[in-house]
Design a protein around this motif. Structure first.
Motif, PDB file in Angstrom:
ATOM      1  N   ARG A  11       5.639  -6.938  -5.926  1.00  0.00           N
ATOM      2  CA  ARG A  11       4.288  -7.170  -5.435  1.00  0.00           C
ATOM      3  C   ARG A  11       3.695  -5.795  -5.235  1.00  0.00           C
ATOM      4  NH1 ARG A  11      -0.312  -6.824  -4.669  1.00  0.00           N
ATOM      5  NH2 ARG A  11      -1.509  -7.854  -3.088  1.00  0.00           N
ATOM      6  N   ALA A  12       2.815  -5.397  -6.144  1.00  0.00           N
ATOM      7  CA  ALA A  12       2.277  -4.047  -6.089  1.00  0.00           C
ATOM      8  C   ALA A  12       0.830  -4.043  -5.624  1.00  0.00           C
ATOM      9  CB  ALA A  12       2.380  -3.376  -7.456  1.00  0.00           C
ATOM     10  N   GLY A  13       0.572  -3.203  -4.647  1.00  0.00           N
ATOM     11  CA  GLY A  13      -0.792  -2.872  -4.287  1.00  0.00           C
ATOM     12  C   GLY A  13      -1.144  -1.620  -5.066  1.00  0.00           C
ATOM     13  N   HIS A  14      -2.336  -1.113  -4.871  1.00  0.00           N
ATOM     14  CA  HIS A  14      -2.669   0.142  -5.550  1.00  0.00           C
ATOM     15  C   HIS A  14      -3.527   1.017  -4.666  1.00  0.00           C
ATOM     16  CE1 HIS A  14      -6.807  -1.073  -6.508  1.00  0.00           C
ATOM     17  NE2 HIS A  14      -6.299  -2.276  -6.716  1.00  0.00           N
ATOM     18  N   SER A  15      -3.494   2.303  -4.976  1.00  0.00           N
ATOM     19  CA  SER A  15      -4.271   3.266  -4.205  1.00  0.00           C
ATOM     20  C   SER A  15      -5.759   2.981  -4.384  1.00  0.00           C
ATOM     21  CB  SER A  15      -3.939   4.689  -4.670  1.00  0.00           C
ATOM     22  OG  SER A  15      -4.271   4.842  -6.036  1.00  0.00           O
ATOM     23  N   ALA A  16      -6.542   3.382  -3.408  1.00  0.00           N
ATOM     24  CA  ALA A  16      -8.001   3.214  -3.432  1.00  0.00           C
ATOM     25  C   ALA A  16      -8.383   1.742  -3.624  1.00  0.00           C
ATOM     26  CB  ALA A  16      -8.626   4.087  -4.513  1.00  0.00           C
ATOM     27  N   VAL A  59      -7.088   3.181   4.345  1.00  0.00           N
ATOM     28  CA  VAL A  59      -7.104   2.309   3.163  1.00  0.00           C
ATOM     29  C   VAL A  59      -5.709   2.245   2.548  1.00  0.00           C
ATOM     30  CG1 VAL A  59      -8.010   2.006   0.823  1.00  0.00           C
ATOM     31  CG2 VAL A  59      -9.553   2.651   2.692  1.00  0.00           C
ATOM     32  N   GLN A  60      -5.049   3.393   2.420  1.00  0.00           N
ATOM     33  CA  GLN A  60      -3.700   3.433   1.860  1.00  0.00           C
ATOM     34  C   GLN A  60      -2.722   2.670   2.752  1.00  0.00           C
ATOM     35  OE1 GLN A  60      -2.928   4.567  -1.096  1.00  0.00           O
ATOM     36  NE2 GLN A  60      -0.726   4.303  -0.968  1.00  0.00           N
ATOM     37  N   ILE A  99      -3.305   4.864  -8.769  1.00  0.00           N
ATOM     38  CA  ILE A  99      -4.165   4.732  -9.943  1.00  0.00           C
ATOM     39  C   ILE A  99      -4.551   6.101 -10.537  1.00  0.00           C
ATOM     40  CG2 ILE A  99      -5.042   2.459  -9.319  1.00  0.00           C
ATOM     41  CD1 ILE A  99      -7.607   3.806  -8.348  1.00  0.00           C
ATOM     42  N   ALA A 100      -4.391   7.168  -9.778  1.00  0.00           N
ATOM     43  CA  ALA A 100      -4.713   8.497 -10.304  1.00  0.00           C
ATOM     44  C   ALA A 100      -3.588   9.047 -11.184  1.00  0.00           C
ATOM     45  CB  ALA A 100      -4.985   9.461  -9.157  1.00  0.00           C
ATOM     46  N   THR A 101      -2.340   8.787 -10.787  1.00  0.00           N
ATOM     47  CA  THR A 101      -1.204   9.373 -11.508  1.00  0.00           C
ATOM     48  C   THR A 101      -0.425   8.365 -12.339  1.00  0.00           C
ATOM     49  OG1 THR A 101       0.381   8.962  -9.719  1.00  0.00           O
ATOM     50  CG2 THR A 101      -0.882  11.044  -9.641  1.00  0.00           C
ATOM     51  N   GLY A 102      -0.620   7.080 -12.060  1.00  0.00           N
ATOM     52  CA  GLY A 102       0.153   6.045 -12.752  1.00  0.00           C
ATOM     53  C   GLY A 102       1.516   5.803 -12.123  1.00  0.00           C
TER      54      GLY A 102
END
Length: 107
Positions: A11-16, A59-60, A99-102
């Motif tokens: 279950r992955a969230g993501h930055s920003a 947010v993070q 999302i910036a670095t993958g």
């Protein structure tokens, strides 16, 4: 996980996270309102009174906590997955995607 001989669910969230930002700011927007309300427990866990989506650290934190709470909810609401996880047949983990670095970081 598959290299370890385990099947996994991530279950992955993501930055920003826009969802985390919207929930932090208590955005109300049609059907999206109900989805954003599901993130409220992750916000409450942070205990911050002065919440704003402009606070990148908040947010993070909310996105990470939401991913962790979602994993707990998946296991609590699915006896089959819980039994499989308890038996070591699968692994259900929370992760964050930057999302910036993958990069994927498991929590």
């Amino acid at each position: 996980m598959q290299g370890l001989g385990l099947q996994g669910h991530r279950r992955a969230g993501h930055s920003a996270s826009g969802a985390a930002k919207g929930a932090i700011d208590k955005v109300e927007l049609g059907n999206l309102t109900h989805v954003l309300q599901r993130i409220e427990p992750a916000i409450a866990a942070g205990g911050t009174a002065n919440r704003t989506s402009k606070d990148k650290a908040l947010v993070q934190q909310v996105a990470e906590k939401n991913a962790e709470l979602t994993v707990a909810k998946i296991l609590a609401e699915s006896p089959i997955l819980k039994d499989m996880a308890d038996a070591g047949d699968i692994v259900v983990v929370a992760a964050m995607h930057d999302i910036a670095t993958g990069e994927i970081r498991f929590l």
